[in-house]
Design a protein around this motif. Structure first.
Motif, PDB file in Angstrom:
ATOM      1  N   TYR A 114       0.868  -1.174   0.000  1.00 10.49           N
ATOM      2  CA  TYR A 114       0.000   0.000   0.000  1.00 10.49           C
ATOM      3  C   TYR A 114       0.905   1.223   0.000  1.00 10.49           C
ATOM      4  O   TYR A 114       1.458   1.592   1.040  1.00 10.49           O
ATOM      5  CB  TYR A 114      -0.896   0.010   1.243  1.00 10.49           C
ATOM      6  CG  TYR A 114      -1.899  -1.110   1.289  1.00 10.49           C
ATOM      7  CD1 TYR A 114      -3.220  -0.886   0.924  1.00 10.49           C
ATOM      8  CD2 TYR A 114      -1.547  -2.388   1.717  1.00 10.49           C
ATOM      9  CE1 TYR A 114      -4.165  -1.906   0.988  1.00 10.49           C
ATOM     10  CE2 TYR A 114      -2.486  -3.404   1.775  1.00 10.49           C
ATOM     11  CZ  TYR A 114      -3.779  -3.163   1.410  1.00 10.49           C
ATOM     12  OH  TYR A 114      -4.702  -4.167   1.475  1.00 10.49           O
ATOM     13  N   THR A 116       1.759   5.359  -0.812  1.00 10.05           N
ATOM     14  CA  THR A 116       1.118   6.663  -0.874  1.00 10.05           C
ATOM     15  C   THR A 116       2.029   7.662  -1.575  1.00 10.05           C
ATOM     16  O   THR A 116       3.255   7.548  -1.526  1.00 10.05           O
ATOM     17  CB  THR A 116       0.775   7.208   0.525  1.00 10.05           C
ATOM     18  OG1 THR A 116       1.988   7.512   1.231  1.00 10.05           O
ATOM     19  CG2 THR A 116      -0.055   6.214   1.307  1.00 10.05           C
ATOM     20  N   VAL A 127       1.332   3.181   3.751  1.00  8.34           N
ATOM     21  CA  VAL A 127       0.247   3.509   4.666  1.00  8.34           C
ATOM     22  C   VAL A 127       0.602   2.991   6.064  1.00  8.34           C
ATOM     23  O   VAL A 127       1.120   1.884   6.217  1.00  8.34           O
ATOM     24  CB  VAL A 127      -1.080   2.875   4.195  1.00  8.34           C
ATOM     25  CG1 VAL A 127      -2.190   3.098   5.215  1.00  8.34           C
ATOM     26  CG2 VAL A 127      -1.488   3.428   2.838  1.00  8.34           C
ATOM     27  N   PHE A 149      -8.880   6.094   5.067  1.00  8.72           N
ATOM     28  CA  PHE A 149      -7.571   6.725   5.197  1.00  8.72           C
ATOM     29  C   PHE A 149      -7.719   8.158   5.696  1.00  8.72           C
ATOM     30  O   PHE A 149      -8.573   8.902   5.218  1.00  8.72           O
ATOM     31  CB  PHE A 149      -6.843   6.779   3.846  1.00  8.72           C
ATOM     32  CG  PHE A 149      -6.660   5.445   3.211  1.00  8.72           C
ATOM     33  CD1 PHE A 149      -5.657   4.592   3.625  1.00  8.72           C
ATOM     34  CD2 PHE A 149      -7.513   5.033   2.197  1.00  8.72           C
ATOM     35  CE1 PHE A 149      -5.489   3.349   3.030  1.00  8.72           C
ATOM     36  CE2 PHE A 149      -7.355   3.803   1.602  1.00  8.72           C
ATOM     37  CZ  PHE A 149      -6.344   2.951   2.016  1.00  8.72           C
ATOM     38  N   TRP A 151      -5.423  11.298   5.432  1.00 10.63           N
ATOM     39  CA  TRP A 151      -4.229  11.824   4.773  1.00 10.63           C
ATOM     40  C   TRP A 151      -3.829  13.115   5.474  1.00 10.63           C
ATOM     41  O   TRP A 151      -4.593  14.071   5.510  1.00 10.63           O
ATOM     42  CB  TRP A 151      -4.504  12.087   3.302  1.00 10.63           C
ATOM     43  CG  TRP A 151      -3.423  12.826   2.583  1.00 10.63           C
ATOM     44  CD1 TRP A 151      -3.502  14.095   2.084  1.00 10.63           C
ATOM     45  CD2 TRP A 151      -2.113  12.347   2.244  1.00 10.63           C
ATOM     46  NE1 TRP A 151      -2.324  14.425   1.457  1.00 10.63           N
ATOM     47  CE2 TRP A 151      -1.453  13.369   1.548  1.00 10.63           C
ATOM     48  CE3 TRP A 151      -1.438  11.148   2.471  1.00 10.63           C
ATOM     49  CZ2 TRP A 151      -0.155  13.245   1.065  1.00 10.63           C
ATOM     50  CZ3 TRP A 151      -0.146  11.017   1.999  1.00 10.63           C
ATOM     51  CH2 TRP A 151       0.483  12.040   1.309  1.00 10.63           C
ATOM     52  N   ARG A 157       1.639  11.714   5.166  1.00  9.67           N
ATOM     53  CA  ARG A 157       1.435  10.370   5.714  1.00  9.67           C
ATOM     54  C   ARG A 157      -0.048  10.013   5.638  1.00  9.67           C
ATOM     55  O   ARG A 157      -0.900  10.854   5.884  1.00  9.67           O
ATOM     56  CB  ARG A 157       1.880  10.285   7.174  1.00  9.67           C
ATOM     57  CG  ARG A 157       3.356  10.454   7.377  1.00  9.67           C
ATOM     58  CD  ARG A 157       3.716  10.223   8.839  1.00  9.67           C
ATOM     59  NE  ARG A 157       5.051  10.650   9.127  1.00  9.67           N
ATOM     60  CZ  ARG A 157       6.129   9.873   9.009  1.00  9.67           C
ATOM     61  NH1 ARG A 157       5.995   8.633   8.604  1.00  9.67           N
ATOM     62  NH2 ARG A 157       7.314  10.337   9.313  1.00  9.67           N
ATOM     63  N   ALA A 158      -0.296   8.752   5.333  1.00 13.01           N
ATOM     64  CA  ALA A 158      -1.666   8.239   5.334  1.00 13.01           C
ATOM     65  C   ALA A 158      -1.790   7.210   6.445  1.00 13.01           C
ATOM     66  O   ALA A 158      -0.941   6.327   6.597  1.00 13.01           O
ATOM     67  CB  ALA A 158      -2.008   7.606   3.990  1.00 13.01           C
ATOM     68  N   TYR A 159      -2.855   7.342   7.223  1.00  9.42           N
ATOM     69  CA  TYR A 159      -3.156   6.423   8.315  1.00  9.42           C
ATOM     70  C   TYR A 159      -4.421   5.672   7.924  1.00  9.42           C
ATOM     71  O   TYR A 159      -5.418   6.294   7.554  1.00  9.42           O
ATOM     72  CB  TYR A 159      -3.363   7.205   9.615  1.00  9.42           C
ATOM     73  CG  TYR A 159      -2.140   8.019   9.996  1.00  9.42           C
ATOM     74  CD1 TYR A 159      -1.144   7.470  10.795  1.00  9.42           C
ATOM     75  CD2 TYR A 159      -1.979   9.312   9.523  1.00  9.42           C
ATOM     76  CE1 TYR A 159      -0.013   8.205  11.126  1.00  9.42           C
ATOM     77  CE2 TYR A 159      -0.852  10.060   9.849  1.00  9.42           C
ATOM     78  CZ  TYR A 159       0.129   9.499  10.648  1.00  9.42           C
ATOM     79  OH  TYR A 159       1.247  10.229  10.961  1.00  9.42           O
ATOM     80  N   GLY A 160      -4.385   4.329   8.002  1.00 10.74           N
ATOM     81  CA  GLY A 160      -5.490   3.545   7.492  1.00 10.74           C
ATOM     82  C   GLY A 160      -6.078   2.558   8.472  1.00 10.74           C
ATOM     83  O   GLY A 160      -5.399   2.076   9.375  1.00 10.74           O
TER      84      GLY A 160
END
Length: 166
Positions: A114, A116, A127, A149, A151, A157-160
């Protein structure tokens, strides 16, 4: 006032200092306010804000999801195999984004990586998923999972998280 139709019921007006009101058919549908140190405000009132769901093209090697071009919601169906790299391209603002992923008629499909990127396809990262590792997708044929997500455009940074098994 800036009028958009001959009937006079669709217009943008500065209703007070630093406040723009958008009126459609004599209904105030949105108001923008500059609030200095208190922060700016977009007030949707009783209006509904929605997004069109973009249909993503499956590619076994590199599947790209352009949240930066096609909005906050996307739908992807596996089509005959796994995905090696899922590329999530985010806009030049922070926000919350959703990707619905559906298994094809065979099922058991997976995503390996994954990745980003920012709006310029820069700042490649992975992620950050809750729990510290990539999620396990529901593998039953025809089932759907929803990936959410956050963003953060300030640090790219992406947090999922994932919701399983629809």
């Amino acid at each position: 006032d800036l009028y958009f139709d001959g009937g006079g019921d669709t217009y943008i007006t500065e209703s007070s200092a630093d406040v723009l009101k958008f009126v459609v058919g004599n209904d105030a549908v949105m108001q923008l306010s500059e609030g200095a140190g208190a922060g700016n405000l977009v007030n949707m009132g009783t209006s509904c804000a929605g997004f069109t769901t973009a249909t993503i093209t499956y590619d076994a090697t590199d599947t790209s999801v352009y949240f930066s071009r096609f909005g906050h919601k996307a739908f992807l169906t596996f089509d005959g195999g796994d995905i090696t790299d899922l590329h999530l391209i985010f806009p030049n603002v922070s926000g919350n984004f959703l990707l619905a992923i559906k298994q094809d008629g065979t099922g058991s499909r997976t995503i390996t990586n994954y990745k980003t990127f920012d709006q310029d396809l820069g700042n490649e990262r992975t992620v950050y998923f809750a729990g510290g590792s990539n999620p396990t997708l529901t593998t039953t044929a025809g089932k759907l999972d929803i990936l959410s997500f956050f963003w953060n455009n300030d640090d790219h940074r992406a947090y999922g998280t994932i919701t399983h098994n629809f």
